[in-house]
Design a protein around this motif. Structure first.
Motif, PDB file in Angstrom:
ATOM      1  N   ALA A 239       0.828  -1.200   0.000  1.00 39.97           N
ATOM      2  CA  ALA A 239       0.000   0.000   0.000  1.00 39.97           C
ATOM      3  C   ALA A 239       0.861   1.247   0.000  1.00 39.97           C
ATOM      4  O   ALA A 239       1.951   1.263   0.560  1.00 39.97           O
ATOM      5  CB  ALA A 239      -0.916   0.002   1.221  1.00 39.97           C
ATOM      6  N   GLY A 240       0.372   2.294  -0.642  1.00 39.11           N
ATOM      7  CA  GLY A 240       0.945   3.607  -0.493  1.00 39.11           C
ATOM      8  C   GLY A 240       0.072   4.398   0.461  1.00 39.11           C
ATOM      9  O   GLY A 240      -1.106   4.627   0.180  1.00 39.11           O
ATOM     10  N   ILE A 241       0.613   4.787   1.608  1.00 39.86           N
ATOM     11  CA  ILE A 241      -0.174   5.466   2.629  1.00 39.86           C
ATOM     12  C   ILE A 241       0.533   6.762   3.010  1.00 39.86           C
ATOM     13  O   ILE A 241       1.726   6.761   3.316  1.00 39.86           O
ATOM     14  CB  ILE A 241      -0.350   4.592   3.887  1.00 39.86           C
ATOM     15  N   ARG A 242      -0.207   7.845   2.964  1.00 41.84           N
ATOM     16  CA  ARG A 242       0.308   9.128   3.455  1.00 41.84           C
ATOM     17  C   ARG A 242      -0.568   9.574   4.610  1.00 41.84           C
ATOM     18  O   ARG A 242      -1.769   9.325   4.629  1.00 41.84           O
ATOM     19  CB  ARG A 242       0.281  10.179   2.347  1.00 41.84           C
ATOM     20  N   PHE A 243       0.045  10.261   5.541  1.00 44.58           N
ATOM     21  CA  PHE A 243      -0.743  10.782   6.650  1.00 44.58           C
ATOM     22  C   PHE A 243      -0.197  12.128   7.094  1.00 44.58           C
ATOM     23  O   PHE A 243       0.985  12.441   6.899  1.00 44.58           O
ATOM     24  CB  PHE A 243      -0.769   9.803   7.828  1.00 44.58           C
ATOM     25  N   SER A 244      -1.066  12.928   7.659  1.00 47.84           N
ATOM     26  CA  SER A 244      -0.687  14.227   8.199  1.00 47.84           C
ATOM     27  C   SER A 244      -1.296  14.382   9.582  1.00 47.84           C
ATOM     28  O   SER A 244      -2.348  13.820   9.878  1.00 47.84           O
ATOM     29  CB  SER A 244      -1.164  15.359   7.288  1.00 47.84           C
ATOM     30  N   VAL A 245      -0.612  15.143  10.431  1.00 46.12           N
ATOM     31  CA  VAL A 245      -1.068  15.352  11.808  1.00 46.12           C
ATOM     32  C   VAL A 245      -1.038  16.835  12.109  1.00 46.12           C
ATOM     33  O   VAL A 245      -0.053  17.521  11.793  1.00 46.12           O
ATOM     34  CB  VAL A 245      -0.162  14.603  12.817  1.00 46.12           C
ATOM     35  N   THR A 246      -2.085  17.345  12.708  1.00 42.78           N
ATOM     36  CA  THR A 246      -2.137  18.757  13.053  1.00 42.78           C
ATOM     37  C   THR A 246      -2.897  18.942  14.358  1.00 42.78           C
ATOM     38  O   THR A 246      -3.839  18.190  14.647  1.00 42.78           O
ATOM     39  CB  THR A 246      -2.818  19.575  11.940  1.00 42.78           C
ATOM     40  N   PRO A 247      -2.509  19.920  15.188  1.00 45.78           N
ATOM     41  CA  PRO A 247      -3.315  20.235  16.383  1.00 45.78           C
ATOM     42  C   PRO A 247      -4.699  20.720  15.958  1.00 45.78           C
ATOM     43  O   PRO A 247      -4.847  21.380  14.931  1.00 45.78           O
ATOM     44  CB  PRO A 247      -2.514  21.345  17.069  1.00 45.78           C
ATOM     45  N   LEU A 248      -5.680  20.381  16.760  1.00 45.36           N
ATOM     46  CA  LEU A 248      -7.053  20.789  16.460  1.00 45.36           C
ATOM     47  C   LEU A 248      -7.570  21.678  17.576  1.00 45.36           C
ATOM     48  O   LEU A 248      -7.696  21.237  18.724  1.00 45.36           O
ATOM     49  CB  LEU A 248      -7.950  19.557  16.305  1.00 45.36           C
ATOM     50  N   ASP A 249      -7.852  22.902  17.228  1.00 42.39           N
ATOM     51  CA  ASP A 249      -8.456  23.826  18.180  1.00 42.39           C
ATOM     52  C   ASP A 249      -9.908  23.393  18.388  1.00 42.39           C
ATOM     53  O   ASP A 249     -10.676  23.319  17.422  1.00 42.39           O
ATOM     54  CB  ASP A 249      -8.403  25.250  17.626  1.00 42.39           C
ATOM     55  N   PRO A 250     -10.330  23.068  19.619  1.00 46.62           N
ATOM     56  CA  PRO A 250     -11.704  22.587  19.850  1.00 46.62           C
ATOM     57  C   PRO A 250     -12.776  23.593  19.480  1.00 46.62           C
ATOM     58  O   PRO A 250     -13.940  23.240  19.339  1.00 46.62           O
ATOM     59  CB  PRO A 250     -11.716  22.272  21.349  1.00 46.62           C
ATOM     60  N   ARG A 251     -12.375  24.851  19.296  1.00 49.12           N
ATOM     61  CA  ARG A 251     -13.358  25.859  18.891  1.00 49.12           C
ATOM     62  C   ARG A 251     -13.561  25.878  17.382  1.00 49.12           C
ATOM     63  O   ARG A 251     -14.452  26.556  16.872  1.00 49.12           O
ATOM     64  CB  ARG A 251     -12.902  27.247  19.371  1.00 49.12           C
ATOM     65  N   GLU A 252     -12.728  25.131  16.651  1.00 49.37           N
ATOM     66  CA  GLU A 252     -12.863  25.060  15.204  1.00 49.37           C
ATOM     67  C   GLU A 252     -13.812  23.945  14.802  1.00 49.37           C
ATOM     68  O   GLU A 252     -13.971  22.952  15.511  1.00 49.37           O
ATOM     69  CB  GLU A 252     -11.497  24.807  14.558  1.00 49.37           C
ATOM     70  N   ASN A 253     -14.407  24.105  13.643  1.00 47.13           N
ATOM     71  CA  ASN A 253     -15.263  23.082  13.062  1.00 47.13           C
ATOM     72  C   ASN A 253     -14.400  22.144  12.222  1.00 47.13           C
ATOM     73  O   ASN A 253     -13.695  22.589  11.320  1.00 47.13           O
ATOM     74  CB  ASN A 253     -16.347  23.739  12.193  1.00 47.13           C
ATOM     75  N   VAL A 254     -14.445  20.842  12.540  1.00 48.06           N
ATOM     76  CA  VAL A 254     -13.582  19.883  11.866  1.00 48.06           C
ATOM     77  C   VAL A 254     -13.828  19.884  10.363  1.00 48.06           C
ATOM     78  O   VAL A 254     -12.884  19.849   9.562  1.00 48.06           O
ATOM     79  CB  VAL A 254     -13.777  18.462  12.441  1.00 48.06           C
ATOM     80  N   GLU A 255     -15.073  19.928   9.969  1.00 48.03           N
ATOM     81  CA  GLU A 255     -15.391  19.899   8.537  1.00 48.03           C
ATOM     82  C   GLU A 255     -14.830  21.121   7.838  1.00 48.03           C
ATOM     83  O   GLU A 255     -14.283  21.026   6.728  1.00 48.03           O
ATOM     84  CB  GLU A 255     -16.893  19.812   8.328  1.00 48.03           C
ATOM     85  N   GLU A 256     -14.935  22.288   8.475  1.00 51.67           N
ATOM     86  CA  GLU A 256     -14.401  23.496   7.874  1.00 51.67           C
ATOM     87  C   GLU A 256     -12.885  23.448   7.799  1.00 51.67           C
ATOM     88  O   GLU A 256     -12.278  23.918   6.832  1.00 51.67           O
ATOM     89  CB  GLU A 256     -14.863  24.724   8.667  1.00 51.67           C
ATOM     90  N   VAL A 257     -12.263  22.879   8.828  1.00 47.22           N
ATOM     91  CA  VAL A 257     -10.805  22.742   8.815  1.00 47.22           C
ATOM     92  C   VAL A 257     -10.370  21.904   7.618  1.00 47.22           C
ATOM     93  O   VAL A 257      -9.486  22.291   6.848  1.00 47.22           O
ATOM     94  CB  VAL A 257     -10.297  22.108  10.123  1.00 47.22           C
ATOM     95  N   LEU A 258     -10.998  20.751   7.450  1.00 48.97           N
ATOM     96  CA  LEU A 258     -10.599  19.845   6.377  1.00 48.97           C
ATOM     97  C   LEU A 258     -11.018  20.365   5.004  1.00 48.97           C
ATOM     98  O   LEU A 258     -10.276  20.239   4.036  1.00 48.97           O
ATOM     99  CB  LEU A 258     -11.182  18.463   6.628  1.00 48.97           C
ATOM    100  N   ALA A 259     -12.200  20.933   4.916  1.00 48.95           N
ATOM    101  CA  ALA A 259     -12.684  21.412   3.621  1.00 48.95           C
ATOM    102  C   ALA A 259     -11.946  22.663   3.176  1.00 48.95           C
ATOM    103  O   ALA A 259     -11.650  22.840   1.990  1.00 48.95           O
ATOM    104  CB  ALA A 259     -14.184  21.691   3.696  1.00 48.95           C
ATOM    105  N   GLY A 260     -11.628  23.532   4.108  1.00 52.81           N
ATOM    106  CA  GLY A 260     -11.023  24.808   3.754  1.00 52.81           C
ATOM    107  C   GLY A 260      -9.522  24.778   3.650  1.00 52.81           C
ATOM    108  O   GLY A 260      -8.933  25.618   2.972  1.00 52.81           O
ATOM    109  N   GLU A 261      -8.869  23.817   4.295  1.00 50.90           N
ATOM    110  CA  GLU A 261      -7.420  23.831   4.369  1.00 50.90           C
ATOM    111  C   GLU A 261      -6.755  22.661   3.665  1.00 50.90           C
ATOM    112  O   GLU A 261      -5.542  22.512   3.703  1.00 50.90           O
ATOM    113  CB  GLU A 261      -6.984  23.855   5.844  1.00 50.90           C
TER     114      GLU A 261
END
Length: 283
Positions: A239-261
């Protein structure tokens, strides 16, 4: 559970159950065990303490003068249990209201026959099982058995609220799987199993889209999460697997973080100080 205060009706229903079992009208069921109560208070006490496959409910109870209230009170305490109403007489308006409120069936007692009763009970239980399965499938991805996109967002929002009160650090990881179309589904199943075992609760994992998974962890460092991701990726063959890790501010919306960034290649923006790792394994 049979909720019936009329002795004659209770005896007739008991005889009907005996006949149903003797003539094997339960199909693949071996038999029944009946709990009989005579008033609403005892019925509510029973459904709070025990689990029942179905409730047969006479609305005309001595401690519940309003017919509809008898149903609503039982339903509120046992929303996952199918209820078949046993009516003293035909009332089309009441029957329609009961069905709208969630009753599985409304049977007039004087018109009851064994075949009709057995069929109504079987169908009521089956419909409830199907409804329960449908609700479950809305939260669990059919292929990978991880959380669905929407379920992941729901649970992530709950985690965010908890982290605000508990001051826990949340990390968001995005995992992308590359594979040929014919090998994709078996590989996604394997990745889900491996990463699910690596990230046990309180971590959560969900299928974000066709080839990506999201993971949220609480109380772990980025270095620890990256090491866990790398070990999990290394155990997945071919398999080819890539992953990324980032701190998540609990005041942010996860969907907006992923969709916008997300960048065009599917990974989080460097503006969030995200570290991206790639693990490519081959036979």
């Amino acid at each position: 559970m049979l909720v019936e205060d009329e002795l004659e009706d209770e005896l007739l229903l008991g005889e009907a159950f005996v006949e149903i079992e003797e003539t094997r009208q339960w199909c693949n069921w071996r038999g029944t065990s009946i709990v009989h109560v005579e008033n609403l208070a005892d019925a509510i006490d029973c459904v709070v303490r025990d689990t029942f496959d179905i409730i047969l409910l006479n609305l005309s109870l001595p401690d519940s003068p309003i017919l509809l209230d008898s149903y609503l009170d039982i339903y509120a305490k046992a929303p996952g249990v199918p209820i078949v109403v046993l009516a003293d007489g035909a009332d089309e308006n009441l029957a329609k209201r009961l069905l709208r409120e969630g009753a599985q069936d409304v049977l007039v007692k004087r018109e009851l026959e064994c075949a009709l009763l057995a069929r109504s009970i079987r169908y009521a239980i089956e419909r409830q099982c199907r409804a329960r399965a449908a609700r479950s499938s809305a939260f669990v991805d059919d292929l990978t058995r991880t959380l669905t996109h929407d379920a992941f967002l729901t649970v992530a929002a709950h985690y965010a609220r908890l982290s605000l009160s508990g001051h826990m650090q949340l990390l968001l990881a995005l995992v992308e799987v590359s594979a040929e179309r014919e090998a994709r589904e078996p590989l996604l199943i394997q990745v889900a199993e491996v990463f699910g075992a690596a990230f046990e609760p309180p971590s959560i994992i969900g299928r974000w889209d066709r080839c990506r998974f999201c993971v949220i962890t609480a109380g772990l460092t980025a270095t620890t999460v990256e090491a866990m991701l790398h070990r999990a990726a290394a155990s997945v063959m071919a398999a080819g697997i890539r992953f990324s890790v980032t701190p998540l501010d609990p005041r942010e919306n996860v969907e907006e973080v992923l969709a916008g960034e997300l960048l065009s290649d599917g990974f989080l923006s460097d503006q969030r100080h995200t570290r991206v790792k790639t693990a490519i394994l081959a036979d």
